[in-house]
Design a protein around this motif. Structure first.
Motif, PDB file in Angstrom:
ATOM      1  N   UNK A 107       0.872  -1.169   0.000  1.00  0.00           N
ATOM      2  CA  UNK A 107       0.000   0.000   0.000  1.00  0.00           C
ATOM      3  C   UNK A 107       0.908   1.218   0.000  1.00  0.00           C
ATOM      4  N   UNK A 108       0.818   2.030  -1.057  1.00  0.00           N
ATOM      5  CA  UNK A 108       1.636   3.239  -1.116  1.00  0.00           C
ATOM      6  C   UNK A 108       1.028   4.268  -0.176  1.00  0.00           C
ATOM      7  N   UNK A 109       1.799   4.680   0.814  1.00  0.00           N
ATOM      8  CA  UNK A 109       1.241   5.497   1.884  1.00  0.00           C
ATOM      9  C   UNK A 109       1.814   6.910   1.944  1.00  0.00           C
ATOM     10  N   UNK A 110       2.683   7.251   1.020  1.00  0.00           N
ATOM     11  CA  UNK A 110       3.268   8.592   1.013  1.00  0.00           C
ATOM     12  C   UNK A 110       2.199   9.631   0.694  1.00  0.00           C
ATOM     13  N   UNK A 111       2.443  10.840   1.143  1.00  0.00           N
ATOM     14  CA  UNK A 111       1.490  11.926   0.941  1.00  0.00           C
ATOM     15  C   UNK A 111       1.854  12.710  -0.318  1.00  0.00           C
ATOM     16  N   UNK A 112       0.931  12.735  -1.267  1.00  0.00           N
ATOM     17  CA  UNK A 112       1.033  13.610  -2.437  1.00  0.00           C
ATOM     18  C   UNK A 112       0.144  14.806  -2.119  1.00  0.00           C
ATOM     19  N   UNK A 113       0.760  15.889  -1.677  1.00  0.00           N
ATOM     20  CA  UNK A 113      -0.022  16.993  -1.109  1.00  0.00           C
ATOM     21  C   UNK A 113      -0.570  17.978  -2.131  1.00  0.00           C
ATOM     22  N   UNK A 114      -0.153  17.856  -3.393  1.00  0.00           N
ATOM     23  CA  UNK A 114      -0.702  18.742  -4.415  1.00  0.00           C
ATOM     24  C   UNK A 114      -0.553  18.088  -5.790  1.00  0.00           C
ATOM     25  N   UNK A 115      -1.116  18.707  -6.803  1.00  0.00           N
ATOM     26  CA  UNK A 115      -1.110  18.159  -8.160  1.00  0.00           C
ATOM     27  C   UNK A 115       0.314  17.925  -8.668  1.00  0.00           C
ATOM     28  N   UNK A 116       1.236  18.772  -8.301  1.00  0.00           N
ATOM     29  CA  UNK A 116       2.623  18.638  -8.756  1.00  0.00           C
ATOM     30  C   UNK A 116       3.297  17.381  -8.207  1.00  0.00           C
ATOM     31  N   UNK A 117       2.788  16.853  -7.094  1.00  0.00           N
ATOM     32  CA  UNK A 117       3.356  15.641  -6.489  1.00  0.00           C
ATOM     33  C   UNK A 117       2.871  14.354  -7.146  1.00  0.00           C
ATOM     34  N   UNK A 118       1.839  14.421  -7.959  1.00  0.00           N
ATOM     35  CA  UNK A 118       1.258  13.212  -8.529  1.00  0.00           C
ATOM     36  C   UNK A 118       2.252  12.375  -9.349  1.00  0.00           C
ATOM     37  N   UNK A 119       3.178  12.964 -10.105  1.00  0.00           N
ATOM     38  CA  UNK A 119       4.165  12.124 -10.816  1.00  0.00           C
ATOM     39  C   UNK A 119       5.050  11.304  -9.872  1.00  0.00           C
ATOM     40  N   UNK A 120       5.137  11.711  -8.625  1.00  0.00           N
ATOM     41  CA  UNK A 120       5.920  10.952  -7.652  1.00  0.00           C
ATOM     42  C   UNK A 120       5.315   9.579  -7.385  1.00  0.00           C
ATOM     43  N   UNK A 121       4.013   9.458  -7.560  1.00  0.00           N
ATOM     44  CA  UNK A 121       3.361   8.157  -7.383  1.00  0.00           C
ATOM     45  C   UNK A 121       3.888   7.175  -8.420  1.00  0.00           C
ATOM     46  N   UNK A 122       3.977   7.608  -9.687  1.00  0.00           N
ATOM     47  CA  UNK A 122       4.515   6.753 -10.750  1.00  0.00           C
ATOM     48  C   UNK A 122       5.972   6.405 -10.457  1.00  0.00           C
ATOM     49  N   UNK A 123       6.752   7.370  -9.988  1.00  0.00           N
ATOM     50  CA  UNK A 123       8.154   7.112  -9.658  1.00  0.00           C
ATOM     51  C   UNK A 123       8.273   6.089  -8.536  1.00  0.00           C
ATOM     52  N   UNK A 124       7.365   6.167  -7.574  1.00  0.00           N
ATOM     53  CA  UNK A 124       7.372   5.216  -6.460  1.00  0.00           C
ATOM     54  C   UNK A 124       7.071   3.802  -6.963  1.00  0.00           C
ATOM     55  N   UNK A 125       6.063   3.691  -7.805  1.00  0.00           N
ATOM     56  CA  UNK A 125       5.715   2.387  -8.372  1.00  0.00           C
ATOM     57  C   UNK A 125       6.880   1.842  -9.192  1.00  0.00           C
ATOM     58  N   UNK A 126       7.469   2.672 -10.030  1.00  0.00           N
ATOM     59  CA  UNK A 126       8.611   2.240 -10.851  1.00  0.00           C
ATOM     60  C   UNK A 126       9.787   1.828  -9.970  1.00  0.00           C
ATOM     61  N   UNK A 127       9.982   2.533  -8.887  1.00  0.00           N
ATOM     62  CA  UNK A 127      11.067   2.189  -7.958  1.00  0.00           C
ATOM     63  C   UNK A 127      10.881   0.779  -7.392  1.00  0.00           C
ATOM     64  N   UNK A 128       9.659   0.484  -6.911  1.00  0.00           N
ATOM     65  CA  UNK A 128       9.406  -0.851  -6.350  1.00  0.00           C
ATOM     66  C   UNK A 128       9.560  -1.932  -7.407  1.00  0.00           C
ATOM     67  N   UNK A 129       9.086  -1.665  -8.611  1.00  0.00           N
ATOM     68  CA  UNK A 129       9.227  -2.645  -9.693  1.00  0.00           C
ATOM     69  C   UNK A 129      10.696  -2.895 -10.032  1.00  0.00           C
ATOM     70  N   UNK A 130      11.521  -1.885  -9.906  1.00  0.00           N
ATOM     71  CA  UNK A 130      12.941  -2.027 -10.261  1.00  0.00           C
ATOM     72  C   UNK A 130      13.702  -2.925  -9.296  1.00  0.00           C
ATOM     73  N   UNK A 131      13.143  -3.186  -8.140  1.00  0.00           N
ATOM     74  CA  UNK A 131      13.831  -3.987  -7.130  1.00  0.00           C
ATOM     75  C   UNK A 131      13.747  -5.481  -7.398  1.00  0.00           C
ATOM     76  N   UNK A 132      12.879  -5.900  -8.282  1.00  0.00           N
ATOM     77  CA  UNK A 132      12.728  -7.340  -8.584  1.00  0.00           C
ATOM     78  C   UNK A 132      13.850  -7.847  -9.441  1.00  0.00           C
TER      79      UNK A 132
END
Length: 132
Positions: A107-132
């Motif tokens: 469960x991604x639990x980081x806070x995206x506090x505004x519209x500009x933070x939304x691309x960070x969600x994709x970066x977070x997902x890509x980061x976790x995928x890169x660990x496999x």
């Protein structure tokens, strides 16, 4: 147990961070789970790592089979909100992330506090995928 069972849902406890008096250690969580076998365990990576990375490793090794989901983010004692883990990643954290069972939902639990933070969600997902 009886009260929650009557509602037909699964209940889970979550480990706490340094701000709480109980529920911080593996020993405390394990005792609660043993006394209440119907409870599941939600592991909060940020809560454990904010206390110590050694505690995080202990949770992932000793309670691995009891974890039903993992809340993923980063937190330390200087922060108000959970932030994106990829922004704080290092080799030690990545070695701990590799201990996470593949079958456990994240469960991604980081806070995206505004519209500009939304691309960070994709970066977070890509980061976790890169660990496999």
């Amino acid at each position: 147990a009886g009260v929650l069972n009557n509602y037909g849902f699964v209940a889970s406890i979550e480990n706490m961070d340094w701000r709480k008096d109980s529920g911080k250690t593996v020993k405390q969580i394990d005792a609660i789970l043993k006394e209440n076998e119907w409870l599941k365990f939600t592991f909060d990576f940020a809560h454990a790592s904010a206390v110590s990375l050694e505690l995080t490793k202990e949770y992932l090794e000793k309670l691995r089979d009891k974890i039903t989901q993992i809340h993923m983010s980063y937190l330390d004692k200087t922060m108000k909100d959970h932030s994106f883990l990829h922004q704080h990643a290092n080799k030690r954290i990545e070695s701990l992330l590799r201990l996470i069972p593949d079958s456990v939902p994240l469960v991604l639990e980081a806070v995206a506090s505004n519209q500009a933070d939304l691309p960070l969600i994709r970066k977070e997902i890509d980061y976790f995928r890169s660990l496999n």
